[in-house]
Design a protein around this motif. Sequence first.
Motif, short mmCIF file in Angstrom:
data_model
loop_
_atom_site.label_atom_id
_atom_site.label_comp_id
_atom_site.label_asym_id
_atom_site.label_seq_id
_atom_site.Cartn_x
_atom_site.Cartn_y
_atom_site.Cartn_z
N LEU A 8 0.81 -1.22 0.00
CA LEU A 8 0.00 0.00 0.00
C LEU A 8 0.85 1.27 0.00
O LEU A 8 0.34 2.34 -0.34
N ARG A 9 2.12 1.17 0.38
CA ARG A 9 2.98 2.35 0.44
C ARG A 9 3.58 2.68 -0.92
O ARG A 9 4.20 3.74 -1.09
N SER A 39 -7.01 -6.80 -14.82
CA SER A 39 -6.89 -8.22 -15.13
C SER A 39 -6.44 -8.46 -16.57
O SER A 39 -5.90 -9.53 -16.88
N LYS A 40 -6.63 -7.50 -17.45
CA LYS A 40 -6.18 -7.66 -18.83
C LYS A 40 -4.71 -7.31 -18.99
O LYS A 40 -3.96 -8.01 -19.68
N GLU A 41 -4.30 -6.23 -18.36
CA GLU A 41 -2.92 -5.76 -18.53
C GLU A 41 -1.97 -6.35 -17.48
O GLU A 41 -0.75 -6.35 -17.67
N GLY A 42 -2.53 -6.82 -16.36
CA GLY A 42 -1.70 -7.40 -15.31
C GLY A 42 -0.90 -6.37 -14.54
O GLY A 42 0.15 -6.70 -13.97
N VAL A 43 -1.37 -5.13 -14.50
CA VAL A 43 -0.66 -4.06 -13.80
C VAL A 43 -1.56 -3.48 -12.72
O VAL A 43 -2.78 -3.69 -12.71
N LEU A 44 -0.95 -2.74 -11.79
CA LEU A 44 -1.72 -2.09 -10.75
C LEU A 44 -2.70 -1.08 -11.36
O LEU A 44 -2.37 -0.39 -12.33
N ALA A 45 -3.89 -0.99 -10.76
CA ALA A 45 -4.95 -0.19 -11.39
C ALA A 45 -5.70 0.66 -10.37
O ALA A 45 -6.91 0.86 -10.50
N TRP A 46 -5.01 1.17 -9.36
CA TRP A 46 -5.66 1.99 -8.36
C TRP A 46 -6.26 3.25 -8.98
O TRP A 46 -7.41 3.62 -8.70
N ARG A 47 -5.48 3.92 -9.84
CA ARG A 47 -5.97 5.16 -10.44
C ARG A 47 -7.09 4.86 -11.44
O ARG A 47 -8.02 5.66 -11.58
N LYS A 48 -7.02 3.73 -12.11
CA LYS A 48 -8.10 3.34 -13.03
C LYS A 48 -9.39 3.10 -12.25
O LYS A 48 -10.48 3.47 -12.72
N PHE A 49 -9.29 2.51 -11.08
CA PHE A 49 -10.47 2.29 -10.24
C PHE A 49 -11.06 3.63 -9.81
O PHE A 49 -12.28 3.83 -9.85
N ASN A 64 3.89 4.17 -4.57
CA ASN A 64 3.28 5.35 -5.17
C ASN A 64 2.11 4.98 -6.07
O ASN A 64 1.13 5.73 -6.19
N GLU A 65 2.19 3.81 -6.71
CA GLU A 65 1.10 3.38 -7.59
C GLU A 65 -0.14 2.96 -6.81
O GLU A 65 -1.21 2.82 -7.38
N ALA A 66 0.04 2.77 -5.49
CA ALA A 66 -1.09 2.39 -4.62
C ALA A 66 -1.50 3.61 -3.80
O ALA A 66 -2.12 4.54 -4.33
N LEU A 67 -1.15 3.65 -2.49
CA LEU A 67 -1.59 4.74 -1.62
C LEU A 67 -0.43 5.55 -1.06
O LEU A 67 -0.62 6.31 -0.11
N GLY A 68 0.76 5.41 -1.64
CA GLY A 68 1.93 6.05 -1.06
C GLY A 68 2.18 7.48 -1.51
O GLY A 68 2.95 8.19 -0.88
N ASP A 69 1.56 7.91 -2.60
CA ASP A 69 1.83 9.25 -3.15
C ASP A 69 0.83 10.25 -2.58
O ASP A 69 -0.34 10.28 -2.97
N GLY A 70 1.28 11.10 -1.68
CA GLY A 70 0.41 12.07 -1.04
C GLY A 70 0.01 13.23 -1.89
O GLY A 70 -0.77 14.09 -1.46
N HIS A 71 0.51 13.32 -3.13
CA HIS A 71 0.17 14.42 -4.02
C HIS A 71 -1.04 14.09 -4.89
O HIS A 71 -1.47 14.92 -5.69
N LEU A 72 -1.58 12.91 -4.75
CA LEU A 72 -2.71 12.49 -5.57
C LEU A 72 -4.03 12.79 -4.88
O LEU A 72 -4.08 13.42 -3.82
N ASP A 73 -5.10 12.27 -5.45
CA ASP A 73 -6.45 12.68 -5.10
C ASP A 73 -7.06 11.81 -4.01
O ASP A 73 -8.19 11.33 -4.16
N PHE A 74 -6.33 11.55 -2.92
CA PHE A 74 -6.88 10.72 -1.87
C PHE A 74 -6.20 11.00 -0.54
O PHE A 74 -5.07 11.49 -0.48
N VAL A 134 -4.61 -5.85 0.15
CA VAL A 134 -5.23 -5.66 -1.16
C VAL A 134 -4.24 -5.07 -2.17
O VAL A 134 -3.49 -4.15 -1.86
N SER A 135 -4.31 -5.59 -3.37
CA SER A 135 -3.74 -4.95 -4.55
C SER A 135 -4.85 -4.85 -5.58
O SER A 135 -5.64 -5.78 -5.74
#
Length: 364
Positions: free
Chosen positions: A97-98, A172-182, A100-110, A167-168
Motif C-alpha cells: 500500500l505504500r 486483469s487484462k494488462e496485469g498491472v496495478l490499477a488503483w488510479r483506473k479504479f 506510489n502506484e497504490a496509496l503512497g503518493d500524497g500528491h494524488l487525489d486521496f 489488497v492490490s
Amino acid sequence: MQTPFVVGIATLCTLCTIYFFSESCTSVFVDQFIFPYDESCHYSSAEYNTTALVHGAANAMTANGDVAAANSNAVSLTSSVRFLYLVQTEMCLPSNLRMNEALGDGHLDFHVIALSFKQRCDDNSLSHVEYIFNSSTTWTTGRNILYETAMKRQNAYLYYIFMDDDVSVIDSKEGVLAWRKFEEFLTSVQPAVAALDLPGQDYAQRAIKIHRSKRCSCEEAHYTGTLWYDAMINAFHFKAVQHLLPYNPTFDKKTWWASQMALIVRSEILFRGQVVLHREIRCRGTQNRPYPRDLNFTPLMYRQFTKGLDAYRAPGCVAKCAQIMIDQWMKFGNQNGYRSSTLCLPPPPPHDPVEPCRYQCNLH
C-alpha cells in the motif's frame, strides 16, 4: 482476533418484482417474475419515473435515531480531495500500500485513515495518512471505528473506500496495478456502491451469465450490477454511505461474515440496481487470518439485518422487500441469488442519482 480479509459471502437478493410498464417496454416472464426492459438496453421509462418515490426522500426520514443521521442527501461534497481510503492493519501500512502506484503518493487525489490493531504506528513520513489505534476490535468494529473517524472530518469526500491491508488493485487484462483506473471509474460512473472481484470469484461474470440466461441481455458495459460482493474493497458514494453504515456487529461472536451479509441486505434493499462490479479491474489478497466464520444465516439473523429499515417506509418498498427477502432466502437457499429481478436490470447509467429506493421494488 482481527482479520482484514472477508470472503465466502453467499448469494443474496430481494425478490421484489417490478410491476411498472410503458408502451415501449417489453416484459418477459422468467421464473415467475416480470422484468421490464426496452430494446435500447435502458430501464423502462416507468422505472426511471421515480419522482414520486424520491422527491421527499430526505424529508420523509423520521426522527428515528437510526436514520436521522443517515440523511446523506443533505451532505454537500466539500472536500477538494475526492477519495478517502479506510484500512485496518497490524501496525503501519504494509509495502503493497505504500507504493506510489497504490496509496503512497500524497500528491494524488486521496487521503488515508489507517487503524492499527496490534501496535501503534509512529511513522509520520506520509502526511496524507492518519493513524489511529485500537487493539480490541473485530473486523466489523474496526471498520466502524474507521467509519466514525471519517464522519468526524469536516469535509465530505466523493467516495469512502473501505479495504483490507493485503489488497492490490489489478487490471486483469494488462496485469498491472490499477488503483488510479479504479478511481477514474468511480468518478466517471458514480454508483452508490462499487466493489471488485477476487481472482476466481467472478461475481461479475456470474451476474452477466444470469442476465443472459433470463433473456434480458443488453449491450454490456465495462461494469455490471450485482447483488452480492466481497468485503475486501468496497467504495461507498457520499450520498449512500450513511444509509448503509455502520456495519452490524451483532453476530461477530458467531461469524464475521454476518456483518458483510447485513451490508449486502441493506444495499440491495436501499440501492437496488446501483451496486456494481467492474468487469476488468480485480483485487488480490495475500493473507487469510483465522476468524469466526459461518454461512448458516438464520431467519432471526436476517430480521436483524433489516432492523431500522422501517424508517424508509415512506418510499413504499422497503418493509415488503425485507420480509420477502427473508422468506425467499429460507425457501430457496443459495439459489435465491439467481431469482432476483435486480439481475435483469442493465447497469446503472453514469451519474445516476444516488437516492434510497430510487428503483422501487414491489410484489407483482
